[in-house]
Write an enzyme that holds these catalytic residues in place. Structure first.
Site, PDB file in Angstrom:
ATOM      1  N   MET A 152     -75.990  17.447 -25.050  1.00  0.00           N
ATOM      2  CA  MET A 152     -76.780  17.657 -23.844  1.00  0.00           C
ATOM      3  C   MET A 152     -75.953  17.619 -22.561  1.00  0.00           C
ATOM      4  O   MET A 152     -76.494  17.832 -21.474  1.00  0.00           O
ATOM      5  CB  MET A 152     -77.871  16.581 -23.762  1.00  0.00           C
ATOM      6  CG  MET A 152     -78.933  16.673 -24.830  1.00  0.00           C
ATOM      7  SD  MET A 152     -79.863  18.220 -24.724  1.00  0.00           S
ATOM      8  CE  MET A 152     -80.554  18.092 -23.080  1.00  0.00           C
ATOM      9  N   ARG A 153     -74.660  17.329 -22.667  1.00  0.00           N
ATOM     10  CA  ARG A 153     -73.860  17.196 -21.448  1.00  0.00           C
ATOM     11  C   ARG A 153     -73.822  18.508 -20.669  1.00  0.00           C
ATOM     12  O   ARG A 153     -73.838  18.499 -19.434  1.00  0.00           O
ATOM     13  CB  ARG A 153     -72.449  16.726 -21.783  1.00  0.00           C
ATOM     14  CG  ARG A 153     -71.607  16.426 -20.555  1.00  0.00           C
ATOM     15  CD  ARG A 153     -70.281  15.787 -20.902  1.00  0.00           C
ATOM     16  NE  ARG A 153     -70.450  14.397 -21.311  1.00  0.00           N
ATOM     17  CZ  ARG A 153     -70.223  13.932 -22.525  1.00  0.00           C
ATOM     18  NH1 ARG A 153     -69.823  14.755 -23.467  1.00  0.00           N
ATOM     19  NH2 ARG A 153     -70.398  12.666 -22.814  1.00  0.00           N
ATOM     20  N   ALA A 154     -73.788  19.635 -21.355  1.00  0.00           N
ATOM     21  CA  ALA A 154     -73.734  20.921 -20.669  1.00  0.00           C
ATOM     22  C   ALA A 154     -74.978  21.136 -19.814  1.00  0.00           C
ATOM     23  O   ALA A 154     -74.885  21.618 -18.677  1.00  0.00           O
ATOM     24  CB  ALA A 154     -73.583  22.048 -21.688  1.00  0.00           C
TER      25      ALA A 154
END
Length: 665
Positions: free
Chosen positions: A274-276
């Site tokens: 989910m970092r993107a």
């Protein structure tokens, strides 16, 4: 010395935009700049520090606390109201490649321990960079554990120190910028993912741009102060814009429709985790604030995606970042349509500089693109040596006049691990062979050569007690000794003669070498490649950390001609000798890939003294029901470990070189 002005840098629109967005919203997670040498990476980063707003600090606080909101857990606190303020420029802290962990996160203050008898903490570079800019040059050459520390602090805004009996937590919010040269190898994919934005830069390709770079650089070197004055107005305007965008950031809204758009783009681009999504959202909000907008639109989402996504989609760890940008263009075209904004307007030229001598430096625009790889396809055909009928006779039928086409490698597997014997000096941290190190398993203690990096407390107390003292003095200090793991130089010496083309043997060889290259990548080794055929040997890849270039060289490998094993060994000895002069403490391991059938040049056994003391593994490529055992004889002559190629991934007993068990993937 007067820094080079930010707006005086020619070109690099994407890089300028990424740095400015990170300055507006440090929570984006930093910027990684990827480009070859001489592309103004360091110049523009140092210039960025002059655009950051000045900050107020608590006088005397070593951790840069904000007087308006001091850190309640500050090790130098508590700072009780009212707190006076000391205004000054934002800090620019540069972390050198040779920095140690205690220099980065801090360590026990030995001086206060000995003088006052109290346990005290001496802050490191993370504390000094708080509310400023932390610049890491050649971040891909830093040990992985230091990069992890930096990225954890940048993501959480705090540094946690648990070492030497010290437990400290302090604020560490900073703008992290790292630069790297891809020729020195790529960082691990998981480390790339931790950087919020990544930009690839290259030198200008237009004559006018290159000439303007030279003019400005010469003018700066002649009179730095006068040159900076020419650009002071535009730099000041940009600094005011950064300050205003920071102030407007909390008021910018991110509509649910754009959040959904971000999620669809990330899913379509097949990024992991989910970092993107989070980085894209923060970058889009920062971009809207930079443009003075009250809400994020599809245009900001598309531009944020171009900076935040290309380095997060790597199907293979040896693929270069940004290898699938065409797929990103397709995704953005589907999701954003005609809302992609294209180039942003350029920054205005300085009013007192007269007519520009070249194109004005833009604030944003189309990507400059990654540097062109030097691993393109070879145009020189590989023709078999006419004097080698024995090798040439084994080539498959239907060989074209220009030589056989390169055989493709099969799917890579997990090979057994090759480790060097003995204990190395720990020249470079890695994951292959045992070595003395700055961290790892404690195996003893000794007197430090200088200031101890890690104090071995029991040994220090024993040293003081042995002389009947009741207080510890500097002479009693003992430093812990560790055994960890080091990276090595893995030198592939590959037989490319005509006999290697028989019975699809080269396909098997390429698969095995590819698997070993992947293993070397994960273990942070330097690698080199030598091929031999006909009458000579070629160093097709001098020792480097760029493993993806080695993969490209392997794919281009052609076969033909006789087998000059002696020439390959002589080239290997020369390469090892040159690397030992360059890095005396890095230990080499030669992987000789051949069937042992020498049909050209002198007897290779005569070269055994030339490689005495160098660890070697003989990967025997001989196949078929009848085997002559020539490679095994070579292994005996060179005191090398003999390993049949087909057994590279099989379970065999451990041996002198330390062949750890592996399994096929």
């Amino acid at each position: 010395m007067t820094p080079y002005p930010f707006t005086a840098v020619v070109g690099l629109p994407d890089l300028r935009q990424a740095l400015l967005l990170a300055a507006v919203h440090p929570g984006i997670g930093g910027v990684l700049i990827r480009g070859e040498k001489g592309t103004a990476k360091s110049t523009i980063v140092r210039a960025l520090a002059g655009l950051l707003p000045e900050v107020d600090r608590v006088p005397g606080c070593r951790f840069g606390c904000d007087p308006a909101a001091p850190d309640p857990t500050c090790p130098d606190g508590p700072h009780t109201a009212p707190v006076t303020a000391r205004r000054g420029p934002a800090a620019l802290v540069e972390l050198p490649v040779g920095a140690t962990e205690d220099r980065v996160v801090g360590t026990l203050d030995i001086q206060r321990v000995l003088s006052a008898g109290v346990k005290a903490y001496e802050p490191g570079l993370l504390a000094a960079a708080h509310r400023g800019l932390l610049y890491v040059d050649e971040v891909n050459l830093l040990p992985d554990h230091l990069v992890d520390l930096l990225l954890d602090a940048a993501a959480m805004g705090r540094a946690h120190v648990e070492r030497d009996g010290v437990s400290v937590s302090h604020a560490a919010r900073f703008l992290l910028v790292g630069t790297m040269n891809p020729e020195e190898g790529e960082p691990r994919p998981q480390l790339l993912d931790r950087f919020g934005l990544m930009v690839s830069v290259a030198a200008p390709t237009e004559v006018a741009d290159r000439a303007e770079v030279v003019r400005r650089r010469l003018a700066y070197e002649t009179d730095p102060v006068a040159f900076a004055d020419r650009w002071r107005t535009t730099d000041s305007q940009l600094a005011v814009r950064v300050r205003d965008a920071r102030a407007a950031l909390p008021a910018v809204t991110l509509p649910d429709a754009e959040i959904d758009r971000i999620a669809r783009i990330c899913l379509a681009y097949q990024v992991d985790g989910m970092r993107a999504d989070i980085v894209m959202a923060r970058a889009a909000v920062a971009l809207a604030a930079w443009r003075g907008q009250a809400a994020v639109t599809a245009a900001e989402v598309a531009e944020a995606a171009r900076l935040a996504l290309p380095h997060r989609r790597r199907r293979d760890p040896l693929d270069p970042p940004g290898a699938d940008e065409q797929r990103l263009d397709e995704v953005l075209r589907d999701e954003c349509g005609d809302d992609d904004p294209g180039p942003a307007p350029p920054d205005p030229p300085p009013p007192d500089a007269g007519p520009p001598q070249g194109p004005p430096p833009p604030a944003g625009g189309p990507s400059t693109g990654p540097p062109e790889s030097d691993a393109g396809p070879s145009t020189e055909p590989a023709t078999p040596d006419a004097s080698g009928p024995a090798d040439g006779a084994e080539q498959p039928d239907g060989v074209p006049p220009g030589g056989p086409a390169p055989a493709a490698a099969g799917p890579a597997y997990r090979p057994r691990t090759l480790r060097l014997p003995g204990l190395g000096a720990g020249a470079t941290p890695g994951r292959r062979s045992a070595a003395h190190a700055d961290r790892g398993r404690v195996v003893g203690a000794g007197s430090p050569a200088g200031r101890p990096s890690t104090v071995h407390l029991p040994a220090t107390v024993r040293a003081a007690a042995s002389r009947g003292a009741r207080r510890i003095t500097p002479a009693d200090l003992r430093q812990a000794r560790y055994v960890g793991q080091e990276a090595n130089l893995i030198l592939f010496v590959v037989d490319a003669s005509g006999s290697m083309a028989a019975r699809q043997r080269m396909t098997v060889v390429k698969t095995a070498v590819l698997s070993l290259l992947r293993d070397a990548y994960h273990r942070r080794d330097r690698i080199g490649m030598i091929t031999f055929r006909g009458a000579t040997a070629d160093v097709v890849l001098p020792p480097t950390s760029s493993h993806e270039v080695a993969v490209a060289k392997l794919a281009q490998l052609r076969t033909g001609g006789r087998t000059p094993i002696a020439a390959g060994l002589r080239a290997a000895a020369a390469t090892v000798a040159a690397e030992r002069r360059r890095e005396p403490r890095r230990r080499p391991l030669i992987l000789l890939v051949t069937d042992g059938r020498s049909t050209s040049g002198p007897n290779p056994i005569a070269l055994a003294p030339l490689l005495a003391g160098t660890a070697m593994v003989m990967l025997d490529c001989e196949s078929g029901p009848v085997r002559l055992g020539l490679a095994q004889r070579l292994a005996t002559a060179f005191d090398a470990e003999w390993l049949p190629l087909e057994a590279l991934s099989a379970v065999l007993p451990h041996s002198r070189v330390g062949l750890a068990d592996g399994r096929a993937a």
